[in-house]
Design a protein around this motif. Sequence first.
Motif, short mmCIF file in Angstrom:
data_model
loop_
_atom_site.label_atom_id
_atom_site.label_comp_id
_atom_site.label_asym_id
_atom_site.label_seq_id
_atom_site.Cartn_x
_atom_site.Cartn_y
_atom_site.Cartn_z
N VAL A 34 58.72 39.30 59.81
CA VAL A 34 60.32 38.26 58.76
C VAL A 34 59.23 38.26 58.04
CG1 VAL A 34 61.35 37.27 58.40
CG2 VAL A 34 61.17 38.00 60.15
N ILE A 35 57.88 37.69 57.70
CA ILE A 35 57.06 36.48 56.99
C ILE A 35 56.37 37.67 56.12
CG2 ILE A 35 54.47 35.63 55.99
CD1 ILE A 35 56.14 33.81 58.67
N SER A 36 55.88 39.09 56.73
CA SER A 36 55.01 40.82 56.07
C SER A 36 56.22 41.39 55.08
CB SER A 36 54.33 41.72 57.02
OG SER A 36 53.42 40.77 58.11
N SER A 37 57.81 41.05 55.78
CA SER A 37 58.44 42.35 55.41
C SER A 37 58.86 40.90 54.21
CB SER A 37 59.76 41.41 55.78
OG SER A 37 60.97 42.54 55.37
N ILE A 38 59.04 40.09 53.87
CA ILE A 38 59.21 39.69 52.94
C ILE A 38 58.27 39.31 51.79
CG2 ILE A 38 59.90 36.32 51.89
CD1 ILE A 38 60.91 35.56 54.51
N THR A 39 57.20 39.12 52.47
CA THR A 39 55.71 39.54 51.08
C THR A 39 55.53 40.89 50.64
OG1 THR A 39 54.32 38.04 52.77
CG2 THR A 39 53.26 38.95 51.47
N SER A 40 56.17 41.57 51.50
CA SER A 40 55.60 43.26 51.05
C SER A 40 56.77 43.56 49.63
CB SER A 40 56.25 44.47 52.50
OG SER A 40 56.50 45.30 51.48
N GLN A 44 56.99 43.96 45.85
CA GLN A 44 57.21 45.22 45.38
C GLN A 44 57.91 44.82 43.97
OE1 GLN A 44 59.78 46.82 48.63
NE2 GLN A 44 57.64 48.38 49.63
N LYS A 45 59.03 44.17 43.76
CA LYS A 45 59.34 43.59 43.03
C LYS A 45 58.58 43.41 42.09
CE LYS A 45 63.35 41.51 45.26
NZ LYS A 45 64.26 39.76 45.61
#
Length: 217
Positions: A34-40, A44-45
């Motif tokens: 979850v943390i990796s996904s949020i950071t990614s 990207q944004k």
Amino acid sequence: MFLADGLGGLFGGSNVTTTIIFAVIVLVIIIFIVISSITSKKAQKKEQAKRKKVVKEEIKNYLSQTQNLKNIKLEYEKVYARKGPEYKYRDVFDVIVQMYEPKTNELIKTAAYEVEGMTTKADKKTYTTAWQVNKELDIEDTKKRIAIAEKKIKLSKEELKIMKAESLVKSREAKANLKAKEAKLKEVRAKEKANPNVRVASELKATTVKFIPKRNK
């Protein structure tokens, strides 16, 4: 009997401990994902915002040089990444923008441009992309082409056949251009190796790495 109960309790407790440890490991993995996904997504944004800003500046520079239009406000209306065999080796976008007078916020006009990303290999692990405006496009033709690509407009079988044939020809041309570019790059690198003091134009050092940016409106 007592021994059997004792052994049962001992192994039963072991199973509970194993289950708890397993559950904790699974929870840690889920939290990490979850943390990796949020950071990614945040990265990207941030990259998208930076890219959109750079492309805006390139369009402004193009307008300044070709139409002497300066100090205007630009807003994206549509960004569409072209698809098809002819764009296998190129990153080309149809970019539709709205131009506003900055003081009054009055709409001046809506225009479309062909924007291309040129990716260069800075070193073994790093790539940089320079954006350039190739030309201004006919706004109505551009909107129609995007609508066709997004299947909002249906074409007849004959029209689709013609488009496929044209796409195949362009694909072959793009492939031929790529081979010529690779041959030139090989020649340039051979000259650099033979004589390190020879200065070579930076555009000839561009690699043919495919770069696919996020496609946004």
